[in-house]
Design a protein around this motif. Sequence first.
Motif, PDB file in Angstrom:
ATOM      1  N   GLU A  96       7.888  92.379  52.316  1.00 30.50           N
ATOM      2  CA  GLU A  96       6.782  93.065  51.643  1.00 30.50           C
ATOM      3  C   GLU A  96       7.344  94.231  50.834  1.00 30.50           C
ATOM      4  OE1 GLU A  96       3.538  92.395  51.473  1.00 30.50           O
ATOM      5  OE2 GLU A  96       3.850  90.532  52.551  1.00 30.50           O
ATOM      6  N   TYR A  97       7.992  93.886  49.719  1.00 26.24           N
ATOM      7  CA  TYR A  97       8.788  94.870  48.999  1.00 26.24           C
ATOM      8  C   TYR A  97       7.943  95.953  48.329  1.00 26.24           C
ATOM      9  CZ  TYR A  97      12.285  91.227  49.681  1.00 26.24           C
ATOM     10  OH  TYR A  97      13.114  90.293  50.226  1.00 26.24           O
ATOM     11  N   GLU A 102       6.174 101.713  48.442  1.00 23.58           N
ATOM     12  CA  GLU A 102       5.169 102.777  48.504  1.00 23.58           C
ATOM     13  C   GLU A 102       5.421 103.712  49.691  1.00 23.58           C
ATOM     14  OE1 GLU A 102       1.230 101.237  48.466  1.00 23.58           O
ATOM     15  OE2 GLU A 102       1.466 100.157  46.567  1.00 23.58           O
ATOM     16  N   PHE A 103       5.734 103.117  50.833  1.00 25.33           N
ATOM     17  CA  PHE A 103       6.018 103.936  52.014  1.00 25.33           C
ATOM     18  C   PHE A 103       7.309 104.739  51.833  1.00 25.33           C
ATOM     19  CE2 PHE A 103       2.811 101.363  54.057  1.00 25.33           C
ATOM     20  CZ  PHE A 103       2.283 102.209  55.010  1.00 25.33           C
ATOM     21  N   ALA A 106       6.522 107.638  49.564  1.00 29.54           N
ATOM     22  CA  ALA A 106       5.737 108.655  50.289  1.00 29.54           C
ATOM     23  C   ALA A 106       6.635 109.465  51.224  1.00 29.54           C
ATOM     24  CB  ALA A 106       4.621 107.977  51.092  1.00 29.54           C
ATOM     25  N   SER A 107       7.565 108.770  51.894  1.00 29.55           N
ATOM     26  CA  SER A 107       8.523 109.443  52.772  1.00 29.55           C
ATOM     27  C   SER A 107       9.417 110.385  51.975  1.00 29.55           C
ATOM     28  CB  SER A 107       9.370 108.403  53.499  1.00 29.55           C
ATOM     29  OG  SER A 107      10.433 109.015  54.205  1.00 29.55           O
ATOM     30  N   LEU A 108       9.890 109.908  50.822  1.00 30.80           N
ATOM     31  CA  LEU A 108      10.781 110.715  49.978  1.00 30.80           C
ATOM     32  C   LEU A 108      10.083 111.995  49.524  1.00 30.80           C
ATOM     33  CD1 LEU A 108      13.485 110.903  48.454  1.00 30.80           C
ATOM     34  CD2 LEU A 108      12.418 109.649  46.570  1.00 30.80           C
ATOM     35  N   LYS A 109       8.804 111.896  49.192  1.00 27.95           N
ATOM     36  CA  LYS A 109       8.040 113.066  48.743  1.00 27.95           C
ATOM     37  C   LYS A 109       7.990 114.139  49.833  1.00 27.95           C
ATOM     38  CE  LYS A 109       3.523 114.372  46.852  1.00 27.95           C
ATOM     39  NZ  LYS A 109       2.173 113.875  46.468  1.00 27.95           N
ATOM     40  N   VAL A 110       7.759 113.719  51.074  1.00 23.83           N
ATOM     41  CA  VAL A 110       7.696 114.681  52.186  1.00 23.83           C
ATOM     42  C   VAL A 110       9.063 115.306  52.430  1.00 23.83           C
ATOM     43  CG1 VAL A 110       7.169 114.973  54.643  1.00 23.83           C
ATOM     44  CG2 VAL A 110       5.802 113.409  53.253  1.00 23.83           C
ATOM     45  N   ILE A 127      15.699 102.615  49.482  1.00 25.29           N
ATOM     46  CA  ILE A 127      15.129 102.138  48.213  1.00 25.29           C
ATOM     47  C   ILE A 127      16.150 101.282  47.472  1.00 25.29           C
ATOM     48  CG2 ILE A 127      14.259 102.854  45.955  1.00 25.29           C
ATOM     49  CD1 ILE A 127      13.077 105.337  47.343  1.00 25.29           C
ATOM     50  N   GLY A 128      17.423 101.675  47.548  1.00 21.31           N
ATOM     51  CA  GLY A 128      18.488 100.862  46.949  1.00 21.31           C
ATOM     52  C   GLY A 128      18.535  99.466  47.550  1.00 21.31           C
TER      53      GLY A 128
END
Length: 496
Positions: A96-97, A102-103, A106-110, A127-128
């Motif tokens: 489920e790429y 998206e997750f 969202a994690s990177l933003k935090v 992400i890579g």
Amino acid sequence: MRQILSLFIIGLLAHELPAQQQKIDSLEKAAASYLFQDSVKVDLYNLIAFEVINTNPDKGRKYATQGYELAKQIGYQNGYARGLNLVGSSLLTIGEYDTALEFYLASLKVYEQSQYQMGIFITYNNIGELYEKKFQYKEALQYHKKSLALKNKHLRGRKPIMSYVNLGQIYYRLNYLDSAINHFQIGEQMAKEENRPRAIAYAQTGIGKVLAKQKDYTSALTFLNQANEIYQQREDYLGMSGIALEKAKISIANNQFDQSKLLVEETIKFADIVNAKELKLEALALQYKTDSTLNDFEAAFLSMRKLHKLASEIFDIAKEKQLQTIQAKFEFEESQRLQDELLKEKETSQKIVRYQRTIIAGIAVILLLISIIAILFYYQVKKQARLNRLLKDKNREIKEKALELEILNNNLEQIVEERTSVIQKKDVKLKEYSFLNAHIVRGPLANILGLTKLLKGDMEENEKREMIDHLYYSADKLDDVLTDIKKKLEKGEMIN
């Protein structure tokens, strides 16, 4: 202190138990028995999720979701970001790429908000991997390089193992085999130095794949078997499935078709355990190729049917998962909305409490100031009363003195007359004393002085005795005069 102790217990659980399932069971028991809803519980949830993602992605996602929901509730930012990251990894495992991305974002933003560098480069790395699985190697290479740059800058005492392994994988996909094997070997060496078995297995798998592509099958099998031993120890079925598939390809290249069939079956068996349908699909395609090459058309037909069936299942599952993903995304967004509302309510209640505390503090300060003013006023009143008494005493003294002055003023003439009379009497006495001194006392005294001078000169003995007799006579005379003056002065009589 409780958090440090609990993390220490987690560390023991993670290293003492040799069997992976036993370790997971122990971690789950620890999470269930840990009663506090704090960061330690979040870390336990995330650790369980990390351990089971490759063997049971759904279970990993469940624990990661519990982790990030609790972390958001208690305001534990890094735990929240880690949970989101692990949910993304569980979705990545089942293909489920888009939702996984998206997750991850969202994690990177935090992580970026909290400036937690380790979390940032781990997310870049994930992400890579995601872009790599989507065959977008340019984007994958970009994120892996960003991850490696951050790791080299911020990792203290730890080595960027997985960044080298992932870059090796990208170069392998791009067919830059020399760069690929170089990065895999660097990653393997680092992983051995830090004694990280899973990373060693990933690096050795990559080296084996590169060597197989270079047709050095013997060396390739050596590295693949070494990696497989680690996967078996850790019960990593996803890794074991991938190794079996690579070995099956080598067997086909060596025309060992019977061996390749067994390896394909092994690949499918392990893929079924972790529900890795893409690996199973690739294995069935390899099986169909093998059966076709052997002219075993019946077996090839069966393989083709299984392949088409699985492809249909994957398509149906993909559709179902899309719906589940939409639902999960909605639930996630709804959960976030509810969490945001709870946080806002919490912030509002905290503001109200702070406001109430400020008012109470202000009232306390005002009461304190009133108390200080009252105390100062009390002491001022006491001081004023003391001054009033002092002034009253002074006024009384002044009145008494004024009365005395008035009396003195009234009797002043009489006092002056009395004092004048006394002075006149004293003056008379002084005049009498002067008269006595000049006339009465002076005669005998002059005789004594004259006789004394004569006695100092040369004279005969009989003359001296005569002089001495005269001297006694003059002294008696002087004594009589003085006695008479004394008596008259004492009586206040006139002296003639």
